[in-house]
Design a protein around this motif. Structure first.
Motif, short mmCIF file in Angstrom:
data_model
loop_
_atom_site.label_atom_id
_atom_site.label_comp_id
_atom_site.label_asym_id
_atom_site.label_seq_id
_atom_site.Cartn_x
_atom_site.Cartn_y
_atom_site.Cartn_z
N LEU A 47 56.60 52.24 48.17
CA LEU A 47 56.38 51.36 49.32
C LEU A 47 56.51 49.89 48.91
O LEU A 47 57.04 49.09 49.69
N ASP A 48 56.05 49.54 47.71
CA ASP A 48 56.22 48.17 47.23
C ASP A 48 57.71 47.83 47.12
O ASP A 48 58.14 46.75 47.51
N GLY A 49 58.49 48.77 46.58
CA GLY A 49 59.94 48.56 46.49
C GLY A 49 60.57 48.44 47.86
O GLY A 49 61.47 47.61 48.07
N LEU A 50 60.09 49.24 48.79
CA LEU A 50 60.61 49.17 50.16
C LEU A 50 60.27 47.83 50.79
O LEU A 50 61.10 47.24 51.49
N ASP A 51 59.07 47.33 50.52
CA ASP A 51 58.69 46.00 51.02
C ASP A 51 59.62 44.93 50.48
O ASP A 51 60.05 44.04 51.22
N ASP A 52 59.94 45.01 49.19
CA ASP A 52 60.87 44.04 48.59
C ASP A 52 62.23 44.11 49.28
O ASP A 52 62.83 43.08 49.60
N ASP A 53 62.72 45.34 49.50
CA ASP A 53 64.01 45.51 50.17
C ASP A 53 63.97 44.94 51.58
O ASP A 53 64.91 44.29 52.03
N PHE A 54 62.87 45.18 52.30
CA PHE A 54 62.74 44.66 53.66
C PHE A 54 62.68 43.14 53.67
O PHE A 54 63.24 42.50 54.56
N ASN A 55 62.00 42.55 52.70
CA ASN A 55 61.94 41.09 52.64
C ASN A 55 63.33 40.51 52.45
O ASN A 55 63.69 39.52 53.08
N THR A 56 64.11 41.13 51.58
CA THR A 56 65.49 40.68 51.37
C THR A 56 66.29 40.84 52.66
O THR A 56 67.03 39.94 53.07
N LEU A 57 66.14 41.98 53.32
CA LEU A 57 66.86 42.22 54.57
C LEU A 57 66.44 41.23 55.65
O LEU A 57 67.29 40.72 56.39
N LYS A 58 65.15 40.93 55.74
CA LYS A 58 64.69 39.94 56.73
C LYS A 58 65.31 38.58 56.46
O LYS A 58 65.73 37.88 57.38
N PHE A 59 65.37 38.21 55.18
CA PHE A 59 65.99 36.93 54.82
C PHE A 59 67.45 36.91 55.25
O PHE A 59 67.93 35.93 55.82
N LEU A 60 68.17 38.00 54.98
CA LEU A 60 69.58 38.07 55.39
C LEU A 60 69.72 38.02 56.90
O LEU A 60 70.63 37.36 57.43
N GLY A 61 68.81 38.67 57.61
CA GLY A 61 68.83 38.63 59.07
C GLY A 61 68.60 37.22 59.60
O GLY A 61 69.25 36.77 60.56
N GLN A 62 67.69 36.49 58.96
CA GLN A 62 67.45 35.10 59.35
C GLN A 62 68.67 34.24 59.08
O GLN A 62 69.01 33.36 59.88
N GLU A 63 69.33 34.50 57.96
CA GLU A 63 70.56 33.76 57.64
C GLU A 63 71.64 34.04 58.68
O GLU A 63 72.34 33.12 59.13
N LEU A 64 71.78 35.29 59.08
CA LEU A 64 72.77 35.63 60.12
C LEU A 64 72.44 34.92 61.43
O LEU A 64 73.34 34.38 62.09
N GLN A 65 71.16 34.91 61.78
CA GLN A 65 70.73 34.24 63.02
C GLN A 65 71.03 32.75 62.96
O GLN A 65 71.55 32.17 63.92
N ALA A 66 70.74 32.13 61.83
CA ALA A 66 71.01 30.69 61.67
C ALA A 66 72.50 30.41 61.77
O ALA A 66 72.91 29.43 62.40
N ARG A 67 73.31 31.26 61.16
CA ARG A 67 74.76 31.05 61.22
C ARG A 67 75.28 31.23 62.65
O ARG A 67 76.15 30.47 63.09
#
Length: 91
Positions: free
Chosen positions: A59-79
């Protein structure tokens, strides 16, 4: 995977409870039998603890993956917003 483990352990706990209760109610006089079942109960507890540790790590690893994915999603939204702004500016 988690549900299967949970169901299997619940079943095993019920069986162990049944056996332990039987030995207590019947007044079992065999130290070897009583100790063997006490060790089985401890082993089941260790198995549960190990599974919990593995699940926590996963679950900790999954949280890390989700944090990365959220960051990428925010980057897509900003672009996307930047592109819209640039298009509105050009017209």
């Amino acid at each position: 995977m988690t549900e299967e483990f949970y169901a299997a352990v619940k079943k095993e706990i019920a069986e162990y409870q049944e056996r332990a209760d039987y030995f207590i109610q019947s007044g079992c006089q065999s130290p070897a039998v009583l100790e063997r079942w006490a060790l089985k109960i401890q082993g089941l507890e260790q198995h549960k603890r190990h599974y919990e540790q593995v699940l926590r790590r996963e679950l900790d690893g999954l949280d890390d993956d989700f944090n990365t994915l959220k960051f990428l999603g925010q980057e897509l939204q900003a672009r996307a917003q930047s592109i819209r702004f640039q298009k509105q500016k050009a017209t």
